[in-house]
Motif scaffolding. Structure first.
Motif, PDB file in Angstrom:
ATOM      1  N   TYR A 136       5.661   4.447  -3.462  1.00  0.00           N
ATOM      2  CA  TYR A 136       4.822   2.928  -3.791  1.00  0.00           C
ATOM      3  C   TYR A 136       5.673   2.245  -4.359  1.00  0.00           C
ATOM      4  O   TYR A 136       6.643   1.805  -4.554  1.00  0.00           O
ATOM      5  CB  TYR A 136       3.992   3.558  -5.191  1.00  0.00           C
ATOM      6  CG  TYR A 136       3.303   4.555  -4.767  1.00  0.00           C
ATOM      7  CD1 TYR A 136       1.900   4.426  -4.242  1.00  0.00           C
ATOM      8  CD2 TYR A 136       4.013   5.534  -4.963  1.00  0.00           C
ATOM      9  CE1 TYR A 136       0.936   5.474  -4.435  1.00  0.00           C
ATOM     10  CE2 TYR A 136       2.502   7.183  -4.651  1.00  0.00           C
ATOM     11  CZ  TYR A 136       1.057   6.895  -3.620  1.00  0.00           C
ATOM     12  OH  TYR A 136       0.785   8.231  -4.056  1.00  0.00           O
TER      13      TYR A 136
ATOM     14  N   VAL B 173       5.895   9.989  -0.403  1.00  0.00           N
ATOM     15  CA  VAL B 173       5.013   8.274  -0.687  1.00  0.00           C
ATOM     16  C   VAL B 173       5.743   7.691  -1.683  1.00  0.00           C
ATOM     17  O   VAL B 173       5.459   7.970  -2.046  1.00  0.00           O
ATOM     18  CB  VAL B 173       3.051   9.408  -0.741  1.00  0.00           C
ATOM     19  CG1 VAL B 173       2.590   8.003  -0.613  1.00  0.00           C
ATOM     20  CG2 VAL B 173       2.465  10.461   0.252  1.00  0.00           C
TER      21      VAL B 173
ATOM     22  N   ARG C  96       5.291  16.165   0.787  1.00  0.00           N
ATOM     23  CA  ARG C  96       4.436  15.029   1.139  1.00  0.00           C
ATOM     24  C   ARG C  96       5.476  13.862   0.885  1.00  0.00           C
ATOM     25  O   ARG C  96       4.993  13.183  -0.646  1.00  0.00           O
ATOM     26  CB  ARG C  96       3.216  15.199   1.229  1.00  0.00           C
ATOM     27  CG  ARG C  96       2.237  13.577   1.467  1.00  0.00           C
ATOM     28  CD  ARG C  96       2.002  13.861   3.168  1.00  0.00           C
ATOM     29  NE  ARG C  96       1.398  13.025   3.916  1.00  0.00           N
ATOM     30  CZ  ARG C  96       0.143  12.624   3.566  1.00  0.00           C
ATOM     31  NH1 ARG C  96      -0.597  13.782   3.726  1.00  0.00           N
ATOM     32  NH2 ARG C  96      -0.372  11.507   4.594  1.00  0.00           N
TER      33      ARG C  96
ATOM     34  N   LEU D  10       9.106   6.300  -5.672  1.00  0.00           N
ATOM     35  CA  LEU D  10       8.936   7.845  -4.427  1.00  0.00           C
ATOM     36  C   LEU D  10       8.358   8.880  -4.760  1.00  0.00           C
ATOM     37  O   LEU D  10       8.695   9.688  -6.164  1.00  0.00           O
ATOM     38  CB  LEU D  10      10.199   8.153  -3.826  1.00  0.00           C
ATOM     39  CG  LEU D  10       9.938   9.455  -2.620  1.00  0.00           C
ATOM     40  CD1 LEU D  10       9.103   9.039  -1.652  1.00  0.00           C
ATOM     41  CD2 LEU D  10      11.138   9.585  -2.268  1.00  0.00           C
ATOM     42  N   HIS D  11       7.184   9.832  -4.400  1.00  0.00           N
ATOM     43  CA  HIS D  11       6.472  11.087  -5.323  1.00  0.00           C
ATOM     44  C   HIS D  11       7.004  11.491  -4.214  1.00  0.00           C
ATOM     45  O   HIS D  11       6.313  11.062  -2.654  1.00  0.00           O
ATOM     46  CB  HIS D  11       5.616  10.494  -5.214  1.00  0.00           C
ATOM     47  CG  HIS D  11       4.892   9.633  -6.150  1.00  0.00           C
ATOM     48  ND1 HIS D  11       3.561   9.938  -6.930  1.00  0.00           N
ATOM     49  CD2 HIS D  11       5.383   8.555  -6.992  1.00  0.00           C
ATOM     50  CE1 HIS D  11       3.721   8.527  -7.894  1.00  0.00           C
ATOM     51  NE2 HIS D  11       4.788   8.121  -8.131  1.00  0.00           N
TER      52      HIS D  11
ATOM     53  N   ARG E 176       9.094  12.554  -8.980  1.00  0.00           N
ATOM     54  CA  ARG E 176       8.474  11.106  -9.197  1.00  0.00           C
ATOM     55  C   ARG E 176       9.709  10.582  -9.465  1.00  0.00           C
ATOM     56  O   ARG E 176      10.551  10.065 -10.486  1.00  0.00           O
ATOM     57  CB  ARG E 176       7.320  10.648 -10.014  1.00  0.00           C
ATOM     58  CG  ARG E 176       6.851  10.059 -10.301  1.00  0.00           C
ATOM     59  CD  ARG E 176       5.455   9.671 -11.236  1.00  0.00           C
ATOM     60  NE  ARG E 176       4.981   8.373 -10.966  1.00  0.00           N
ATOM     61  CZ  ARG E 176       4.354   8.337 -11.758  1.00  0.00           C
ATOM     62  NH1 ARG E 176       3.443   8.728 -12.776  1.00  0.00           N
ATOM     63  NH2 ARG E 176       3.959   6.797 -12.315  1.00  0.00           N
TER      64      ARG E 176
ATOM     65  N   GLN F 234       0.661  -1.213  -0.044  1.00  0.00           N
ATOM     66  CA  GLN F 234       0.432   0.251   0.390  1.00  0.00           C
ATOM     67  C   GLN F 234       0.852   1.166   0.005  1.00  0.00           C
ATOM     68  O   GLN F 234       2.084   1.196   0.449  1.00  0.00           O
ATOM     69  CB  GLN F 234      -0.775  -0.089   0.922  1.00  0.00           C
ATOM     70  CG  GLN F 234      -2.335  -1.072   1.281  1.00  0.00           C
ATOM     71  CD  GLN F 234      -3.447  -1.100  -0.163  1.00  0.00           C
ATOM     72  OE1 GLN F 234      -3.573  -0.227  -0.708  1.00  0.00           O
ATOM     73  NE2 GLN F 234      -3.256  -2.304  -0.707  1.00  0.00           N
ATOM     74  N   PRO F 235       0.143   2.395  -0.697  1.00  0.00           N
ATOM     75  CA  PRO F 235       1.079   3.497  -0.258  1.00  0.00           C
ATOM     76  C   PRO F 235       1.779   4.205   0.953  1.00  0.00           C
ATOM     77  O   PRO F 235       0.478   3.716   1.960  1.00  0.00           O
ATOM     78  CB  PRO F 235      -0.012   4.443  -0.701  1.00  0.00           C
ATOM     79  CG  PRO F 235      -0.742   3.725  -1.585  1.00  0.00           C
ATOM     80  CD  PRO F 235      -0.563   2.600  -1.214  1.00  0.00           C
ATOM     81  N   LEU F 236       2.569   4.156   0.922  1.00  0.00           N
ATOM     82  CA  LEU F 236       3.656   4.327   2.024  1.00  0.00           C
ATOM     83  C   LEU F 236       3.970   5.610   2.551  1.00  0.00           C
ATOM     84  O   LEU F 236       5.285   6.118   1.955  1.00  0.00           O
ATOM     85  CB  LEU F 236       4.748   3.447   2.782  1.00  0.00           C
ATOM     86  CG  LEU F 236       5.053   3.622   4.103  1.00  0.00           C
ATOM     87  CD1 LEU F 236       4.658   3.049   5.253  1.00  0.00           C
ATOM     88  CD2 LEU F 236       6.551   2.501   3.810  1.00  0.00           C
ATOM     89  N   ASP F 237       3.346   6.349   3.476  1.00  0.00           N
ATOM     90  CA  ASP F 237       3.701   8.106   4.165  1.00  0.00           C
ATOM     91  C   ASP F 237       5.573   8.328   5.009  1.00  0.00           C
ATOM     92  O   ASP F 237       5.237   7.726   6.095  1.00  0.00           O
ATOM     93  CB  ASP F 237       2.338   9.143   4.998  1.00  0.00           C
ATOM     94  CG  ASP F 237       2.982  10.374   4.711  1.00  0.00           C
ATOM     95  OD1 ASP F 237       3.799  10.527   4.258  1.00  0.00           O
ATOM     96  OD2 ASP F 237       1.666  10.551   5.096  1.00  0.00           O
TER      97      ASP F 237
ATOM     98  N   SER G  41       7.275  10.809   5.321  1.00  0.00           N
ATOM     99  CA  SER G  41       7.105  12.017   5.781  1.00  0.00           C
ATOM    100  C   SER G  41       6.618  12.286   7.089  1.00  0.00           C
ATOM    101  O   SER G  41       6.499  11.387   7.630  1.00  0.00           O
ATOM    102  CB  SER G  41       5.564  13.007   5.320  1.00  0.00           C
ATOM    103  OG  SER G  41       5.483  12.974   3.949  1.00  0.00           O
TER     104      SER G  41
END
Length: 222
Positions: free
Chosen positions: A216, A214, A212, A196-197, A72, A2-5, A7
């Motif tokens: 993937y 995040v 931020r 990574l975004h 990105r 799942q997308p992982l924060d 920050s």
């Protein structure tokens, strides 16, 4: 995955580089008093999880001169743990810890585990990269991400007299028009390869900006 924060939340009194004005996140209007809510953010461009532009230390471009796609990243992590306070990380450690060819990614993320010290004075006595390691990354056109406040040494009372001075990692990478993402967290949860975004705020002449960040799984662009 799942997308992982990755920050750290912006918060009043959060850790900042020594000598930087403290961060303040304060309510300015409330629904009870004003019928709406607003919040004032008072922070340096290098506060929290942020990305450094070449313009931070060189005559290179500021963040607003890059297209959004530049933030990105196709990324690979290199797990350097365990590390001691103020321990150096050289080329051999980077090369030996990477499970991915650095030429195949945009960003190498160095996992030191130092995010566990966030909010503690120990956070400032983090491990650091050598100038040679920075050159190795720059030669492979790799940006750098770290879970520390600085890829160079941060001055503290625990510094040794023979430690490197200045910002050689910053100067090498930013001088090669690479980007540096600092104050990441939760890197131990990442796979060897991910995307990574980390999009910065857009303002003129941005030498850095909070992001931020995040992660993937995989690399959606390839």
């Amino acid at each position: 995955m799942q997308p992982l924060d990755l920050s750290h939340p912006l918060a009043t009194g959060m850790p900042v580089y020594p000598g930087t004005e403290p961060v303040a996140v304060e309510p300015r209007a409330t629904r009870e008093s004003d019928g709406y809510r607003t919040t004032r953010l008072d922070l340096d461009s290098h506060a929290g999880t942020h990305v450094d532009a070449p313009a931070h230390l060189t005559d290179g471009p500021s963040l607003d001169e890059f297209s959004p796609e530049r933030f990105r990243f196709s990324a690979a992590r290199v797990d350097l743990r365990p590390l001691d306070p103020r321990e150096s990380v050289g080329v051999d450690a980077l090369r030996g810890g990477l499970a991915v060819d650095p030429a195949a990614v945009d960003l190498v993320v160095a996992v030191t585990g130092w995010d566990r010290h966030w909010g503690d004075e120990r956070y400032f006595d983090h491990p650091y990269l050598t100038a040679e390691a920075a050159t190795w990354l720059a030669e492979r056109e790799c940006d750098l991400g770290v879970d520390t406040i600085n890829p160079d040494l941060t001055p503290t009372e625990n510094a040794d007299a023979d430690e490197p001075e200045g910002f050689p990692v910053h100067e090498t990478l930013l001088g090669a028009d690479r980007l540096i993402v600092e104050n990441l967290r939760r890197l131990d949860r990442l796979p060897d390869r991910f995307e990574l975004h980390a999009y910065p705020l857009r303002f003129e002449g941005a030498d850095a900006s909070p992001v931020r960040a995040v992660a993937y799984a995989g690399d959606e662009r390839r």
